[in-house]
Design a protein around this motif. Structure first.
Motif, PDB file in Angstrom:
ATOM      1  N   THR A 108      16.548 -11.324  29.947  1.00 50.33           N
ATOM      2  CA  THR A 108      16.087 -11.763  31.254  1.00 50.33           C
ATOM      3  C   THR A 108      15.286 -10.643  31.931  1.00 50.33           C
ATOM      4  O   THR A 108      15.290  -9.493  31.476  1.00 50.33           O
ATOM      5  CB  THR A 108      17.279 -12.125  32.156  1.00 50.33           C
ATOM      6  N   SER A 145       8.219 -17.005  40.921  1.00 51.56           N
ATOM      7  CA  SER A 145       9.592 -17.130  40.413  1.00 51.56           C
ATOM      8  C   SER A 145      10.033 -15.869  39.681  1.00 51.56           C
ATOM      9  O   SER A 145      11.208 -15.470  39.757  1.00 51.56           O
ATOM     10  CB  SER A 145       9.708 -18.347  39.485  1.00 51.56           C
ATOM     11  N   ASP A 146       9.095 -15.204  38.989  1.00 47.68           N
ATOM     12  CA  ASP A 146       9.432 -13.952  38.306  1.00 47.68           C
ATOM     13  C   ASP A 146       9.711 -12.843  39.309  1.00 47.68           C
ATOM     14  O   ASP A 146      10.627 -12.028  39.125  1.00 47.68           O
ATOM     15  CB  ASP A 146       8.285 -13.514  37.386  1.00 47.68           C
ATOM     16  N   GLU A 195      13.091 -13.443  40.785  1.00 46.86           N
ATOM     17  CA  GLU A 195      14.138 -13.069  39.834  1.00 46.86           C
ATOM     18  C   GLU A 195      14.336 -11.551  39.823  1.00 46.86           C
ATOM     19  O   GLU A 195      15.467 -11.053  39.812  1.00 46.86           O
ATOM     20  CB  GLU A 195      13.779 -13.568  38.436  1.00 46.86           C
ATOM     21  N   TYR A 218      16.135 -10.428  43.057  1.00 42.61           N
ATOM     22  CA  TYR A 218      17.586 -10.621  43.035  1.00 42.61           C
ATOM     23  C   TYR A 218      18.289  -9.662  42.082  1.00 42.61           C
ATOM     24  O   TYR A 218      19.508  -9.475  42.163  1.00 42.61           O
ATOM     25  CB  TYR A 218      17.929 -12.073  42.712  1.00 42.61           C
TER      26      TYR A 218
END
Length: 230
Positions: free
Chosen positions: A4, A42-43, A46, A49
């Motif tokens: 990830t 979105s990356d 991510e 977070y």
């Protein structure tokens, strides 16, 4: 095994920590700038977070769009412009970004200063140095840095923080060492003459260790975090 963005950020941070320890530096002296150009929001979310806060963008319109879309929900992201900047696009950088790494002309500096909104904190800037002296590279010659730094010091809406360079693309450690040590000397010279000089922006995935050994305070990593560009 699929990893990830959080995994890859952790790996990148571990590399920074290990490189710092090798040369007896504190890992917290070195910031990781995640280069998010061409990557979707979105990356970035991510990575956010996973604890990342510094993001670098190369393209004016793309960066502007991301900042507009993300700033309400993620106001503590620090946005760094790290691409070439034409004079007709300075207003976007002045109005939206927190940092500008590729400053190499007084005209661009003056436009950024004049176009920075009064309510915003000064734009943090680095002077880009063409340390490899390649015709295809942006940046100014080492001998011109002090003159441009002096000009910037008189612009109230800009704060000069240091220097940045993109060195020769090579695996030859001797070449890397030579160029990074030159930039470090320029950085140290600026520190002797100007306040707020604390940023030596150099080093990417392939030369991170040598950059950190030569005093880098900010490394730029993109595909090793977000994957190859589509």
């Amino acid at each position: 095994m699929n990893t990830t963005i959080a995994d890859r950020l952790s790996i990148a941070q571990s590399r920074i920590n290990q490189a710092a320890q090798k040369c007896s530096r504190m890992p917290n002296e070195i910031k990781l700038l995640a280069v998010s150009k061409t990557k979707p929001n979105s990356d970035i979310i991510e990575a956010y977070y996973a604890g990342q806060r510094l993001f670098g963008e190369n393209y004016v319109q793309e960066g502007e769009q991301k900042i507009i879309e993300l700033s309400a929900n993620f106001p503590d992201i620090e946005w760094h412009f790290i691409g070439p900047l034409q004079s007709n696009k300075t207003k976007v950088v002045a109005e939206h970004f927190d940092w500008m790494h590729t400053l190499s002309r007084e005209k661009i500096a003056q436009r950024l200063n004049d176009q920075r909104p009064p309510a915003k904190a000064p734009l943090q800037v680095c002077i880009q140095v063409n340390i490899s002296q390649e015709d295809t590279k942006s940046g100014i010659d080492a001998e011109q840095v002090m003159a441009l730094a002096t000009q910037i010091s008189h612009m109230p809406k800009l704060t000069l923080r240091g220097v940045m360079a993109i060195p020769t693309a090579t695996d030859d450690i001797r070449v890397q060492q030579d160029e990074f040590s030159k930039l470090q000397r320029i950085y140290q010279h600026l520190q002797q003459h100007f306040d707020n000089i604390d940023t030596l922006s150099m080093g990417m995935s392939g030369d991170l260790d040598v950059a950190i050994a030569n005093g880098s305070t900010m490394v730029r990593i993109g595909s090793a975090i977000f994957g190859d560009r589509a």
